[in-house]
Design a protein around this motif. Structure first.
Motif, short mmCIF file in Angstrom:
data_model
loop_
_atom_site.label_atom_id
_atom_site.label_comp_id
_atom_site.label_asym_id
_atom_site.label_seq_id
_atom_site.Cartn_x
_atom_site.Cartn_y
_atom_site.Cartn_z
N THR A 74 -18.92 6.79 -5.45
CA THR A 74 -18.43 8.29 -5.94
C THR A 74 -17.52 8.70 -6.47
OG1 THR A 74 -16.48 7.31 -4.41
CG2 THR A 74 -17.93 7.80 -3.13
N ILE A 75 -17.33 9.77 -6.73
CA ILE A 75 -16.80 9.96 -8.19
C ILE A 75 -16.01 11.24 -7.64
CG2 ILE A 75 -18.19 9.92 -10.22
CD1 ILE A 75 -19.99 12.32 -10.14
N GLY A 76 -14.55 11.61 -8.41
CA GLY A 76 -13.25 12.58 -7.99
C GLY A 76 -12.69 11.94 -7.50
N ARG A 77 -11.15 13.13 -6.78
CA ARG A 77 -10.16 12.01 -6.50
C ARG A 77 -10.35 11.22 -5.38
NH1 ARG A 77 -4.64 13.02 -7.49
NH2 ARG A 77 -3.19 13.55 -5.64
N GLN A 78 -9.99 10.47 -5.12
CA GLN A 78 -10.19 9.17 -4.34
C GLN A 78 -8.84 8.03 -3.78
OE1 GLN A 78 -13.86 7.02 -4.44
NE2 GLN A 78 -13.71 8.56 -6.55
N TYR A 79 -9.04 7.60 -3.13
CA TYR A 79 -7.91 6.87 -2.76
C TYR A 79 -9.10 5.05 -2.84
CZ TYR A 79 -6.04 9.26 1.27
OH TYR A 79 -4.72 9.82 1.28
N THR A 80 -8.30 4.46 -4.12
CA THR A 80 -8.28 2.82 -4.54
C THR A 80 -9.05 1.78 -3.44
OG1 THR A 80 -6.01 2.30 -4.42
CG2 THR A 80 -6.52 3.41 -5.83
N PRO A 81 -9.43 1.33 -3.98
CA PRO A 81 -9.93 -0.12 -2.93
C PRO A 81 -8.77 -0.79 -2.57
CG PRO A 81 -11.44 0.33 -4.63
CD PRO A 81 -10.80 1.12 -5.00
N TYR A 82 -7.54 -0.89 -3.14
CA TYR A 82 -6.47 -1.93 -2.31
C TYR A 82 -5.80 -1.36 -0.92
CZ TYR A 82 -1.25 -2.58 -3.11
OH TYR A 82 -0.23 -3.20 -2.66
N TYR A 83 -5.36 0.40 -1.68
CA TYR A 83 -5.70 0.76 -0.41
C TYR A 83 -6.65 1.11 0.66
CZ TYR A 83 -4.61 4.66 2.92
OH TYR A 83 -4.24 5.63 4.01
N LEU A 84 -7.45 1.14 0.76
CA LEU A 84 -8.54 1.55 1.35
C LEU A 84 -8.74 0.05 2.47
CD1 LEU A 84 -10.56 3.93 -0.24
CD2 LEU A 84 -9.78 4.23 1.96
N TYR A 85 -8.32 -0.78 1.67
CA TYR A 85 -9.70 -2.30 2.39
C TYR A 85 -7.41 -2.96 2.86
CZ TYR A 85 -13.93 -2.00 0.91
OH TYR A 85 -15.14 -1.83 0.54
N VAL A 86 -7.23 -2.72 2.27
CA VAL A 86 -5.65 -4.22 2.40
C VAL A 86 -4.65 -3.26 3.36
CG1 VAL A 86 -3.38 -5.61 2.13
CG2 VAL A 86 -5.49 -5.52 0.41
N GLY A 87 -4.54 -1.76 3.21
CA GLY A 87 -4.20 -1.02 4.02
C GLY A 87 -4.00 -0.62 5.22
N ALA A 88 -6.12 -0.78 5.10
CA ALA A 88 -6.50 -0.15 7.05
C ALA A 88 -5.56 -0.81 7.79
CB ALA A 88 -7.67 -0.10 6.58
N ILE A 89 -5.55 -2.51 6.85
CA ILE A 89 -4.86 -3.70 8.17
C ILE A 89 -4.29 -3.80 8.41
CG2 ILE A 89 -7.61 -3.91 8.28
CD1 ILE A 89 -6.24 -6.61 6.66
N GLY A 90 -2.60 -3.09 7.19
CA GLY A 90 -1.53 -3.63 6.99
C GLY A 90 -1.07 -2.87 8.46
N SER A 91 0.13 -2.81 7.71
CA SER A 91 1.53 -2.38 8.71
C SER A 91 1.10 -0.66 9.23
CB SER A 91 2.80 -2.34 8.85
OG SER A 91 3.02 -2.09 7.34
N THR A 92 1.13 -0.01 8.22
CA THR A 92 0.99 1.42 8.33
C THR A 92 0.18 2.15 8.84
OG1 THR A 92 -0.79 1.27 6.09
CG2 THR A 92 2.26 1.34 5.65
N THR A 93 -0.65 1.26 9.04
CA THR A 93 -2.34 1.77 10.21
C THR A 93 -1.67 1.81 11.72
OG1 THR A 93 -3.36 -0.01 9.93
CG2 THR A 93 -3.97 2.46 8.52
N VAL A 94 -0.34 1.03 11.52
CA VAL A 94 -0.05 0.71 13.24
C VAL A 94 1.46 1.03 13.42
CG1 VAL A 94 1.51 -1.81 14.90
CG2 VAL A 94 -1.21 -1.68 13.08
N LEU A 95 2.42 0.96 12.37
CA LEU A 95 3.50 1.39 12.92
C LEU A 95 3.98 3.23 11.74
CD1 LEU A 95 5.57 -1.94 11.99
CD2 LEU A 95 5.62 -0.66 13.64
N THR A 96 2.60 3.42 11.30
CA THR A 96 2.67 4.61 10.66
C THR A 96 3.39 4.44 8.94
OG1 THR A 96 5.11 5.76 11.41
CG2 THR A 96 3.02 5.93 12.59
N GLY A 97 2.54 4.92 7.80
CA GLY A 97 4.06 4.94 7.17
C GLY A 97 5.18 6.03 6.94
N ALA A 98 6.02 6.38 7.73
CA ALA A 98 6.57 7.33 8.12
C ALA A 98 8.23 6.21 8.13
CB ALA A 98 6.67 8.23 8.99
N THR A 99 7.60 5.34 9.20
CA THR A 99 8.60 3.93 9.48
C THR A 99 8.18 2.81 9.18
OG1 THR A 99 8.16 4.65 11.91
CG2 THR A 99 9.83 5.55 11.10
#
Length: 389
Positions: free
Chosen positions: A114-139
């Motif tokens: 893919t080419i263009g503006r996009q999320y990094t693999p760091y976020y797409l892989y680690v963030g996907a199973i981290g706390s922010t997808t469970v508890l939301t980034g807001a809190t």
């Protein structure tokens, strides 16, 4: 009569040709509208009740599509804009598709480019199973999203490759071009990540390195392809020349219960013109869990501890304890009511945006990045509704 019939047949044939081609492609319009009433115990010293958009999920509208090119090859694109549902304003002024805008090719055997503006693999892989997808980034994001495991970092001018899934494992890499003539490293970014799913387990580890661009002593208005998060947590390090994050996360799911844990290190390094002289590291360790109490009701909880190292004249380094809770009632797969509660306690000292030493200030998740407490504690409570389409 025969001549007219022939003309009609030819016209219908020509009209049908693009329809046949369109049958091999598809375009989807999708989005989320999310609004909540929020109570904050301290925003710059005063409590506040207000409306906030994008809490359980970011409010957004997007377009994505694909075309079958034959031989297992597929072309695809995605355009996504974030907005504030409470005001109708774009999340980023003068940037229509601030969240994502890319085009690419993919195949099951060779992976995706893919080419263009996009999320990094760091976020797409680690963030996907981290706390922010469970508890939301807001809190639920780590204080100020200092480690960028929520949606704070996107890379423009980026090219990314993701491998096929082999034995449950997949790798991805990205390079974002700084596009500075004579200095290709200025303002660039790169990231790599690996994820592995086996039975009830999910694992991911990732890395990203970001360089500040030209045009400003801080990141927000520089020419960097990607910017670092900005909050009271790392305000004193916005003049960093570079930032890098390393993180790992794991989940285990059994029946209705999910247990997860994560660890991250975010390092900010100074350069000429920086208002600090020694690199600083923010380390975060956390645990989180969800439980499906009923088909409609999901409960979630998480705790994280973030601490910085000494240096730059600081003898007692900053530290942050954060507890977050979430209750979600889903009327349907698309509509849900949610309730969020979080408390953060800060200690030690850190740097202010002007480089002076101050007491660390509490800022829950990344919902309070611009509205930190004036003291060491902050409580945030939200009640909202999310509808996706």
């Amino acid at each position: 009569m025969k001549r007219n019939t022939s003309r009609i047949a030819a016209t219908l044939l020509l009209a049908a040709t693009p329809l046949a081609a369109l049958a091999q492609s598809s375009v989807t319009i999708y989005g989320v509208v999310d609004n909540a009433l929020v109570y904050s115990s301290s925003q710059n010293g005063a409590h506040n009740v207000y409306m906030r958009s994008g809490n359980l999920s970011a409010s957004k509208i997007g377009f994505k599509g694909s075309e079958d090119l034959g031989g297992g090859l597929q072309a695809f694109f995605q355009l996504e804009n974030g907005f504030d549902a409470d005001t109708g304003a774009m999340s980023s002024a003068n940037t229509l598709f601030n969240r994502q805008s890319f085009v690419g090719l993919s195949s099951k055997s060779a992976g995706a480019l893919t080419i263009g503006r996009q999320y990094t693999p760091y976020y797409l892989y680690v963030g996907a199973i981290g706390s922010t997808t469970v508890l939301t980034g807001a809190t639920g994001a780590h204080p100020g999203d200092v480690d960028a495991l929520d949606t704070s970092v996107r890379s423009s001018n980026a090219i990314s490759y993701s491998s096929p899934v082999i034995g449950g494992a997949q790798v991805s890499a990205l390079y974002g071009m700084g596009e500075t003539a004579g200095s290709t490293a200025t303002g660039n970014a790169w990231s790599m990540a690996l994820k592995y799913n086996v039975n009830a387990w999910n694992f991911a580890v990732g890395f990203q390195h970001l360089n500040r661009g030209t045009g400003s002593a801080t990141w927000g208005s520089s020419t960097a392809t990607a910017n670092i998060p900005n909050s009271a947590i790392n305000a004193g390090y916005q003049t960093a020349n570079s930032a890098q994050m390393v993180a790992a996360a794991a989940r285990y799911t059994i029946d209705k219960l999910m247990l997860g844990a994560g660890y991250s290190v975010a390092q900010y390094k100074p350069g000429s013109g920086s208002l600090f002289t020694q690199a600083v590291k923010f380390q975060t360790a956390g645990a989180f869990s969800t439980y499906q109490l009923s088909p409609a009701l999901t409960l979630a909880a998480g705790y994280s501890y973030t601490f910085a190292n000494k240096g730059n004249g600081i003898s007692t380094a900053a530290n942050y304890h954060q507890l977050a809770l979430q209750e979600t009632y889903a009327f349907s797969p698309r509509t849900a009511l949610y309730f969020l509660q979080a408390y953060q306690l800060a200690g030690g000292s850190t740097l202010a945006s002007n480089g002076s030493i101050i007491h660390a200030l509490a800022a829950v998740g990344d919902s309070q990045n611009s509205t930190a407490s004036s003291g060491k504690s902050q409580t945030v409570v939200m009640a909202g509704i999310r509808h996706s389409f």
